[in-house]
Design a protein around this motif. Structure first.
Motif, PDB file in Angstrom:
ATOM      1  N   SER A 177       0.948  -1.361  -0.094  1.00  0.00           N
ATOM      2  CA  SER A 177      -0.239  -0.157  -0.012  1.00  0.00           C
ATOM      3  C   SER A 177       0.860   1.239   0.120  1.00  0.00           C
ATOM      4  O   SER A 177       0.465   2.373  -0.678  1.00  0.00           O
ATOM      5  CB  SER A 177      -0.929   0.028   1.327  1.00  0.00           C
ATOM      6  N   ARG A 178       2.117   1.176   0.725  1.00  0.00           N
ATOM      7  CA  ARG A 178       2.925   2.419   0.826  1.00  0.00           C
ATOM      8  C   ARG A 178       3.447   2.733  -0.294  1.00  0.00           C
ATOM      9  O   ARG A 178       3.920   3.787  -0.951  1.00  0.00           O
ATOM     10  CB  ARG A 178       3.840   2.175   1.852  1.00  0.00           C
ATOM     11  N   TRP A 179       3.721   1.587  -1.192  1.00  0.00           N
ATOM     12  CA  TRP A 179       4.474   1.588  -2.553  1.00  0.00           C
ATOM     13  C   TRP A 179       3.543   1.605  -3.919  1.00  0.00           C
ATOM     14  O   TRP A 179       4.136   1.842  -4.877  1.00  0.00           O
ATOM     15  CB  TRP A 179       5.438   0.535  -2.858  1.00  0.00           C
ATOM     16  N   GLN A 180       2.276   1.237  -3.714  1.00  0.00           N
ATOM     17  CA  GLN A 180       1.881   0.576  -4.896  1.00  0.00           C
ATOM     18  C   GLN A 180       1.719   1.555  -6.202  1.00  0.00           C
ATOM     19  O   GLN A 180       1.419   1.035  -7.091  1.00  0.00           O
ATOM     20  CB  GLN A 180       0.353   0.231  -4.534  1.00  0.00           C
ATOM     21  N   HIS A 181       1.503   2.747  -5.784  1.00  0.00           N
ATOM     22  CA  HIS A 181       1.464   3.930  -7.045  1.00  0.00           C
ATOM     23  C   HIS A 181       2.649   3.895  -7.937  1.00  0.00           C
ATOM     24  O   HIS A 181       2.765   4.195  -9.003  1.00  0.00           O
ATOM     25  CB  HIS A 181       0.900   5.050  -6.633  1.00  0.00           C
ATOM     26  N   ASP A 182       3.799   3.390  -7.366  1.00  0.00           N
ATOM     27  CA  ASP A 182       5.264   3.622  -7.830  1.00  0.00           C
ATOM     28  C   ASP A 182       5.735   2.447  -8.539  1.00  0.00           C
ATOM     29  O   ASP A 182       6.849   2.354  -8.902  1.00  0.00           O
ATOM     30  CB  ASP A 182       6.152   4.131  -6.805  1.00  0.00           C
ATOM     31  N   VAL A 183       5.360   1.273  -8.130  1.00  0.00           N
ATOM     32  CA  VAL A 183       5.857   0.176  -8.547  1.00  0.00           C
ATOM     33  C   VAL A 183       4.855  -1.174  -9.318  1.00  0.00           C
ATOM     34  O   VAL A 183       3.562  -0.913  -9.272  1.00  0.00           O
ATOM     35  CB  VAL A 183       6.243  -0.836  -7.252  1.00  0.00           C
ATOM     36  N   ILE A 184       5.452  -2.122  -9.814  1.00  0.00           N
ATOM     37  CA  ILE A 184       4.614  -3.267 -10.183  1.00  0.00           C
ATOM     38  C   ILE A 184       5.061  -4.233  -9.020  1.00  0.00           C
ATOM     39  O   ILE A 184       5.916  -4.538  -8.574  1.00  0.00           O
ATOM     40  CB  ILE A 184       5.541  -3.942 -11.504  1.00  0.00           C
ATOM     41  N   VAL A 185       3.868  -4.837  -8.569  1.00  0.00           N
ATOM     42  CA  VAL A 185       3.921  -5.893  -7.858  1.00  0.00           C
ATOM     43  C   VAL A 185       3.643  -7.395  -8.354  1.00  0.00           C
ATOM     44  O   VAL A 185       3.004  -7.599  -9.266  1.00  0.00           O
ATOM     45  CB  VAL A 185       2.540  -5.780  -6.625  1.00  0.00           C
ATOM     46  N   ALA A 186       4.678  -8.301  -7.970  1.00  0.00           N
ATOM     47  CA  ALA A 186       4.563  -9.571  -8.658  1.00  0.00           C
ATOM     48  C   ALA A 186       4.992 -10.548  -7.563  1.00  0.00           C
ATOM     49  O   ALA A 186       5.418 -10.372  -6.625  1.00  0.00           O
ATOM     50  CB  ALA A 186       5.810  -9.738  -9.552  1.00  0.00           C
ATOM     51  N   CYS A 187       3.948 -11.624  -7.613  1.00  0.00           N
ATOM     52  CA  CYS A 187       3.810 -12.707  -6.694  1.00  0.00           C
ATOM     53  C   CYS A 187       3.830 -14.010  -7.082  1.00  0.00           C
ATOM     54  O   CYS A 187       3.434 -14.274  -8.115  1.00  0.00           O
ATOM     55  CB  CYS A 187       2.431 -12.756  -5.732  1.00  0.00           C
ATOM     56  N   GLU A 188       4.675 -15.027  -6.539  1.00  0.00           N
ATOM     57  CA  GLU A 188       4.945 -16.217  -7.112  1.00  0.00           C
ATOM     58  C   GLU A 188       3.475 -16.958  -7.029  1.00  0.00           C
ATOM     59  O   GLU A 188       2.964 -17.003  -6.199  1.00  0.00           O
ATOM     60  CB  GLU A 188       5.959 -17.020  -6.078  1.00  0.00           C
ATOM     61  N   MET A 189       3.233 -17.621  -8.078  1.00  0.00           N
ATOM     62  CA  MET A 189       1.978 -18.214  -8.196  1.00  0.00           C
ATOM     63  C   MET A 189       2.113 -19.637  -8.046  1.00  0.00           C
ATOM     64  O   MET A 189       3.244 -20.361  -8.537  1.00  0.00           O
ATOM     65  CB  MET A 189       1.237 -18.146  -9.602  1.00  0.00           C
ATOM     66  N   LEU A 190       1.156 -20.488  -7.328  1.00  0.00           N
ATOM     67  CA  LEU A 190       1.216 -21.803  -7.107  1.00  0.00           C
ATOM     68  C   LEU A 190       0.864 -22.622  -8.345  1.00  0.00           C
ATOM     69  O   LEU A 190       0.221 -22.229  -9.347  1.00  0.00           O
ATOM     70  CB  LEU A 190       0.216 -22.367  -6.130  1.00  0.00           C
ATOM     71  N   ALA A 191       1.592 -23.806  -8.563  1.00  0.00           N
ATOM     72  CA  ALA A 191       1.114 -24.675  -9.662  1.00  0.00           C
ATOM     73  C   ALA A 191       0.983 -25.998  -9.276  1.00  0.00           C
ATOM     74  O   ALA A 191       1.360 -26.383  -8.331  1.00  0.00           O
ATOM     75  CB  ALA A 191       2.200 -24.373 -10.518  1.00  0.00           C
ATOM     76  N   CYS A 192       0.084 -26.546 -10.280  1.00  0.00           N
ATOM     77  CA  CYS A 192      -0.123 -28.129  -9.747  1.00  0.00           C
ATOM     78  C   CYS A 192       0.881 -28.954 -10.614  1.00  0.00           C
ATOM     79  O   CYS A 192       1.142 -28.547 -11.862  1.00  0.00           O
ATOM     80  CB  CYS A 192      -1.526 -28.491 -10.687  1.00  0.00           C
ATOM     81  N   TYR A 193       1.557 -29.819  -9.777  1.00  0.00           N
ATOM     82  CA  TYR A 193       2.396 -30.810 -10.195  1.00  0.00           C
ATOM     83  C   TYR A 193       1.923 -32.247 -10.112  1.00  0.00           C
ATOM     84  O   TYR A 193       2.768 -33.314 -10.163  1.00  0.00           O
ATOM     85  CB  TYR A 193       3.755 -30.560  -9.250  1.00  0.00           C
ATOM     86  N   GLY A 194       0.686 -32.473  -9.762  1.00  0.00           N
ATOM     87  CA  GLY A 194      -0.041 -33.748  -9.862  1.00  0.00           C
ATOM     88  C   GLY A 194       0.313 -34.511  -8.399  1.00  0.00           C
ATOM     89  O   GLY A 194       0.064 -35.661  -8.454  1.00  0.00           O
ATOM     90  N   MET A 195       0.788 -33.751  -7.480  1.00  0.00           N
ATOM     91  CA  MET A 195       0.932 -34.403  -6.519  1.00  0.00           C
ATOM     92  C   MET A 195       0.032 -33.886  -5.239  1.00  0.00           C
ATOM     93  O   MET A 195      -0.475 -32.917  -5.355  1.00  0.00           O
ATOM     94  CB  MET A 195       2.356 -34.147  -5.590  1.00  0.00           C
TER      95      MET A 195
END
Length: 154
Positions: free
Chosen positions: A42-60
């Protein structure tokens, strides 16, 4: 035009790694709970791109920690709908050019790119990173380097 700064997030069930990256150096690194992550973004949101690692399915089969992590990713996405979700495979391919890369390979690629950790008395550019913040840095570097829309940097 906005400065090119990315907040990279490595989500977890309880703690989340967060790194703020400007393409040359780490501006901030920390391990936070979900409320602190949202407050920091929230402090930075207007000045940056936010990237988050996403979960993925590996069949386990997965356990409760994966579902808790998914809820936290959803909370971040709910508050910040423009967050870029970066699958781990994209990080591996970008930094190591191999889908078979492990955490150690990714860490070494980041050290080769940014610099050694150093010591307490002579800290290097990656000094103070832990497992969550190494992963957050990998997400930030990948999001910074991968193609993006012009709107993200306007």
């Amino acid at each position: 035009m906005k400065s090119k700064i990315v907040i990279g997030i490595d989500p977890g069930p309880d703690e989340h790694g967060l790194v703020i990256w400007n393409g040359k150096e780490i501006i901030e690194r920390c391990t936070l709970n979900i409320h602190e992550v949202i407050e920091t973004i929230s402090r930075w949101q207007h000045d940056v791109i936010v990237a988050c690692e996403m979960l993925a399915c590996y069949g386990m089969p997965v356990g409760d920690s994966i579902f808790a992590t998914a809820l936290h990713i959803g909370a971040i996405r709910y508050v910040f709908p423009n967050v870029r979700l970066i699958p781990r495979l994209d990080v591996k391919l970008h930094l190591c050019k191999s889908a078979r890369a492990k955490d150690g390979n990714i860490r070494q690629a980041l050290i080769d790119m940014i610099g050694e950790k150093g010591t307490k008395h002579r800290p290097g550019p990656t000094y103070g990173l832990n497992s969550h913040t190494w992963a957050a840095l990998a997400v930030a570097v990948t999001a910074y380097d991968l193609p993006r829309t012009n709107k993200e940097w306007e």
